[in-house]
Design an enzyme around this catalytic site. Structure first.
Site, PDB file in Angstrom:
ATOM      1  CE  LYS A 268     -13.897   1.771   2.096  1.00  0.00           C
ATOM      2  NZ  LYS A 268     -13.670   1.072   3.361  1.00  0.00           N
TER       3      LYS A 268
ATOM      4  CB  CYS B 138     -14.794  -7.443   2.660  1.00  0.00           C
ATOM      5  SG  CYS B 138     -15.636  -7.176   4.217  1.00  0.00           S
TER       6      CYS B 138
ATOM      7  CG  ASP C 139     -15.139  -0.593  -5.391  1.00  0.00           C
ATOM      8  OD1 ASP C 139     -14.933   0.525  -4.873  1.00  0.00           O
ATOM      9  OD2 ASP C 139     -15.073  -1.656  -4.750  1.00  0.00           O
TER      10      ASP C 139
ATOM     11  CD  GLN D 140      -9.808   1.032   0.009  1.00  0.00           C
ATOM     12  OE1 GLN D 140      -9.024   1.910   0.393  1.00  0.00           O
ATOM     13  NE2 GLN D 140     -10.633   0.423   0.844  1.00  0.00           N
TER      14      GLN D 140
ATOM     15  CG  HIS E  40     -14.834  -4.895  -0.649  1.00  0.00           C
ATOM     16  ND1 HIS E  40     -16.129  -5.121  -0.241  1.00  0.00           N
ATOM     17  CD2 HIS E  40     -14.176  -4.419   0.442  1.00  0.00           C
ATOM     18  CE1 HIS E  40     -16.244  -4.800   1.044  1.00  0.00           C
ATOM     19  NE2 HIS E  40     -15.071  -4.384   1.487  1.00  0.00           N
TER      20      HIS E  40
END
Lengths: 149, 413
Positions: free
Chosen positions: B233, B371, B207, B210, B130
């Site tokens: 999220k 993104c 990261d 997700q 991202h």
């Protein structure tokens, strides 16, 4: 689905499939790039001026059906017009898709561009419809690029 | 993809009733919310906890001697404890509250990066990151004269691990990689990637934006040096998020932002900083959001998160099966290990038009580059339409998505 039909009218779908003046102009006197970074629409508008008259205008690039059809019909509309006339139509078009002008009741010279009035119901798509016009406006004013984010 | 559909015992209708937003109609149709990778919805438990805080407990945290301040402080710190247990961090002090994943990346790139990365050093990222896990490192690299190296991916949207191993060397100072790709859904083998980096003495930043909403994550099992994710999220309010960092790193890193709340002593000659986590939490934080994040963890613990994850996985497989069967639809990202995300294109239809037509059917998807422009460039598409699932989505909703996609094709035929 009536609103959707307002947006995706046959004319728009047809211009999306077969965009007019979808080409480069090698003898262009002015070009400008238009970008909508949110959806990845990117187009270049080519203008060949003859004095104050738009002798030829064309575009290349990629985008959604609304932006492509709008660009296609933009080129058809302003070809042969004077710069001042093109700017007037740009202004009216911009006002129509942002709700400042009612194409049915207010005086205007939009003609068949009125079909883009439907985009008013789709706020997220207004920029798609107006991208090519902003880019034309930039080219006529000799600005290199425009972004509608 | 499995041919035989297994129905897990997870009760989706019971769970749906906990999320009031899902009960509404959009454009005259029942809302089908498939934009969970952008922001997921919040349960009554989270809404009520936030409302209770605002109605009964609101006050500035830390240093307050009065009743409300102490109450707010203990609620906020209790949320940190919940997060710690949720990701199995060794200590709550290693869980820095940030405003989201983006701030987590910026914090580490700014603080760790500016102190420990210099000219000629290398930062390894992946092709599927991202923008939030690219740009902070790029800015750092430009400033320091360091170099970005990129782990390539294959046509399925999986990282090429052999190439990754070749990129690691004595100049590598950090690896920053996503656990799950937001645009492709690929689950990266971060545990193995971390073990490989550690052989070179290189720390790894993950990261997890997700990943955390879709399956249980254990930062100790992964042996991640840094792991960051967003509250919004994972069924919590916006403005909440977590950066986990091993204390041996956090302790030697300088502050990211300075101001109130992060100091021990201040004079005009010299300031000494508070220990972690306060050192990295300057200013008044998003208290209600942080407490809401704690409530979101409570919620996930209450529903048997593992069963929910399994159900969601089956749902994504079903959606993949349904959309793949439609002529003209192309799935972007076909990794063998995937979570939540189903990115697709329709021949001769721009994703933006797909998004609008689906919205008219009450179906919320995202259309754009997500993104992740390097991913779009790799697959040579300007954008994709992305349906992203959570455990509260249903097989009926997948059917509606498939029908609506069929309709898009008819409109543009």
């Amino acid at each position: 689905m009536s609103e959707l039909n307002d947006l995706y009218q046959e004319v728009i779908l047809e211009h999306n499939k077969n965009p007019r003046n979808f080409r480069e102009i090698e003898t262009a006197t002015r070009t400008a790039d238009g970008n909508n970074p949110l959806c990845g629409d990117a187009l270049r508008v080519y203008v060949e001026m003859d004095g104050e008259t738009v002798k030829d205008v064309a575009f290349k690039g990629s985008g959604c059906a609304i932006s492509k059809a709008s660009a296609s019909m933009m080129t058809q509309t302003v070809k042969g017009k004077t710069r001042a006339e093109a700017e007037t139509i740009f202004d009216e078009f911009h006002k129509m898709v942002t709700g400042e002008l009612d194409a049915e009741t207010d005086e205007n010279s939009l003609g068949k561009l009125k079909i883009f009035a439907g985009v008013l119901e789709f706020p997220a798509r207004v920029k798609c419809a107006s991208l090519s016009w902003h880019t034309l406006h930039a080219a006529l004013n000799e600005e290199a690029e425009v972004s509608t984010e | 993809m499995t041919a035989v559909k297994k129905m897990s015992s997870f009760d989706v209708n019971k769970v749906r009733a906990d999320f009031p937003v899902l009960a509404q109609t959009v454009n005259g149709k029942p809302l089908v919310y498939l934009d969970n990778a952008a922001s997921s919805q919040v349960s009554n438990l989270v809404i009520e906890r936030g409302a209770k805080y605002l109605a009964e407990e609101h006050s500035n945290i830390h240093r307050g001697v009065h009743y409300l301040s102490q109450h707010a402080t203990s609620a906020y710190e209790a949320a940190r404890e919940k997060v710690k247990r949720f990701i199995n961090a060794p200590s709550a002090k290693e869980c820095i509250f940030v405003r989201g994943t983006t701030e987590g990346v910026n914090l580490v790139a700014y603080s760790y990066g500016r102190k420990f990365i210099g000219e000629g050093d290398e930062i390894i990222l992946s092709q599927m990151e991202h923008h939030a896990n690219i740009i902070p490192w790029q800015v750092l690299a430009e400033e320091k004269g360091a170099k970005i190296r990129v782990i390539p991916m294959n046509e399925r949207g999986e990282l090429i691990i052999d190439e990754y191993e070749n990129l690691l060397n004595e100049r590598t100072k950090i690896v920053a990689v996503s656990h799950v790709s937001n645009s492709l859904g690929t689950i990266n083998p971060v545990k193995e990637m971390i073990a490989t980096a550690h052989k070179f003495g290189v720390p790894v930043f993950v990261d997890g934006a997700q990943a955390v909403p879709h399956f249980p994550v254990d930062v100790q099992d992964l042996d991640a040096d840094f792991y960051t994710f967003s509250g919004h999220k994972m069924f919590a309010p916006t403005g909440s998020g977590v950066l986990f960092g091993k204390k041996e790193f956090l302790n030697k890193m300088p502050p990211y932002q300075t101001g109130g709340g992060m100091i021990r002593t201040v004079s005009f000659e010299k300031t000494t900083y508070a220990p972690i986590p306060e050192k990295f939490e300057a200013g008044t934080p998003a208290i209600a959001a942080g407490i809401g994040l704690g409530a979101a963890v409570d919620y996930l613990n209450s529903i048997d998160f593992e069963a929910a994850a399994k159900y969601e996985h089956e749902l994504v497989e079903y959606a993949t099966e349904r959309l793949s069967a439609i002529e003209g639809v192309k799935i972007i990202g076909t990794a063998r290990e995937k979570a939540s995300v189903l990115s697709f294109t329709i021949e001769n239809v721009h994703p933006h038009d797909i998004g609008t037509i689906l919205d008219q059917q009450g179906i919320a998807v995202r259309a754009g580059h997500h993104c992740a422009q390097p991913v779009m460039q790799f697959f040579d598409v300007p954008a994709t339409a992305r349906a992203s699932f959570a455990f509260y989505n249903t097989h009926e909703e997948v059917d509606k998505l498939a029908d609506a996609v069929q309709k898009v094709i008819e409109v543009f035929a």
